[in-house]
Design an enzyme around this catalytic site. Sequence first.
Site, short mmCIF file in Angstrom:
data_model
loop_
_atom_site.label_atom_id
_atom_site.label_comp_id
_atom_site.label_asym_id
_atom_site.label_seq_id
_atom_site.Cartn_x
_atom_site.Cartn_y
_atom_site.Cartn_z
N ASN A 1 8.78 4.56 -3.60
CA ASN A 1 7.31 4.61 -3.60
C ASN A 1 6.87 5.79 -4.45
O ASN A 1 7.02 6.95 -4.05
CB ASN A 1 6.83 4.77 -2.14
CG ASN A 1 5.34 5.05 -2.04
OD1 ASN A 1 4.59 4.82 -2.98
ND2 ASN A 1 4.90 5.56 -0.89
N GLU B 1 8.90 5.59 9.29
CA GLU B 1 8.67 6.85 8.59
C GLU B 1 7.98 7.84 9.52
O GLU B 1 6.75 7.80 9.67
CB GLU B 1 7.78 6.61 7.37
CG GLU B 1 8.38 5.66 6.37
CD GLU B 1 7.84 5.91 4.97
OE1 GLU B 1 8.64 6.15 4.07
OE2 GLU B 1 6.60 5.89 4.80
N LYS C 1 3.93 6.66 -5.22
CA LYS C 1 2.61 7.20 -4.81
C LYS C 1 1.70 7.35 -6.04
O LYS C 1 1.85 6.61 -7.00
CB LYS C 1 2.78 8.51 -4.07
CG LYS C 1 3.84 8.42 -2.96
CD LYS C 1 3.78 9.58 -2.02
CE LYS C 1 4.94 9.49 -1.05
NZ LYS C 1 4.84 10.43 0.04
N SER D 1 11.77 12.15 3.31
CA SER D 1 12.64 13.11 2.63
C SER D 1 14.08 12.61 2.47
O SER D 1 15.03 13.38 2.63
CB SER D 1 12.59 14.46 3.35
OG SER D 1 11.26 14.95 3.40
N GLU E 1 0.04 7.69 4.69
CA GLU E 1 -1.02 8.29 3.86
C GLU E 1 -2.25 7.39 3.83
O GLU E 1 -3.38 7.88 3.81
CB GLU E 1 -0.48 8.58 2.45
CG GLU E 1 0.49 9.77 2.48
CD GLU E 1 1.53 9.78 1.39
OE1 GLU E 1 1.40 9.06 0.40
OE2 GLU E 1 2.52 10.53 1.56
N GLY F 1 7.58 13.85 2.76
CA GLY F 1 7.22 14.83 1.74
C GLY F 1 7.35 16.27 2.20
O GLY F 1 6.86 17.19 1.54
N HIS G 1 1.20 2.50 5.18
CA HIS G 1 1.83 3.79 4.89
C HIS G 1 1.01 4.89 5.56
O HIS G 1 -0.22 4.81 5.61
CB HIS G 1 1.89 4.02 3.37
CG HIS G 1 2.74 5.20 3.01
ND1 HIS G 1 2.28 6.49 3.11
CD2 HIS G 1 4.03 5.30 2.61
CE1 HIS G 1 3.25 7.33 2.75
NE2 HIS G 1 4.33 6.63 2.45
C1 PEP Z 1 7.15 8.00 1.46
O1 PEP Z 1 6.19 8.27 0.79
O2 PEP Z 1 7.20 6.87 1.96
C2 PEP Z 1 8.21 8.99 1.65
C3 PEP Z 1 9.14 8.73 2.51
O3 PEP Z 1 8.15 10.15 0.91
P1 PEP Z 1 9.29 11.29 0.76
O4 PEP Z 1 10.59 10.58 0.48
O5 PEP Z 1 8.84 12.14 -0.37
O6 PEP Z 1 9.34 12.02 2.08
#
Ligand code: PEP
Length: 255
Positions: free
Chosen positions: A10, A172, A12, A218, A102, A178, A100
């Site tokens: 992703n 997640e 973003k 992450s 966000e 992040g 998601h």
């Molecule tokens: C994500 O945006 O779905 C995500 C898991 O980001 P990151 O890997 O940067 O934590």
Amino acid sequence: MARKPFIAGNWKMNLTHLEGIKLVQETAYKLTKAETDKVDVAVIPAFTALRSIQTLIDGDRLPLSLGAQDVAIEDSGAFTGAVSAEMLAALDVRWVLAGHSERREIFGDTDADVNAKVKQILKYGMNPILCVGETLDQREAGETDTVLSHQVTKGLAGISHDDMARVVIAYEPVWAIGTGKTATPEDANTGCATIRATIAQLFNEDVGDAIIIQYGGSVKPGNVAELMAQPDIDGALVGGASLSADDFAALVAAS
Ligand code: PEP
């Protein structure tokens, strides 16, 4: 039941379409056939890069599929700035994220919106990646299981058994996205197992056994193998590390 690992990147709100083309070309160059036979790989760019990357994937027969980060709930009409499921499907988009964290936190997507998006994605022949996860406060209050089963139940309301074959879930934990903080492999697996059990309860054991559940938060080349070794984790939804061809390809190789 054997579930094929699925790694999705992703991006973003990063990368122009030109930067995206470069990243996809470099990533595809680094992936071996043995790796992509074993693991499904997808990239999820911003809307503005979808067309260029679709052309590249189709034209050069790259071993990747294409995803989008969001979709409108409505079919068409006066919704300035929105992008419909029909528009995405016309670009050979195969995966679309719904829910998601966000989108939920920054843009206010409710469980009902997420459910409507899942239905729109299925209606136009694409595959939803339904994202669920608890916040740090919810985790510390011991509410992780309740939050996960609530988000899964609401997100999948009204979805048929047959359509479940096209749904992927991404677990997640919001506090791990992040932030550089990864859930331990055991904690990540516990979350995925809760989701699988909820789906088995909502549908049946076969649907629960078959569904692909990704972990996200992450994920990096250095921690993906121990996450993937867990019995209920079938893949990863990757943010930051998907912006580097070296890291993303290494992550696929280690899956
Ligand atoms: C994500 O945006 O779905 C995500 C898991 O980001 P990151 O890997 O940067 O934590």
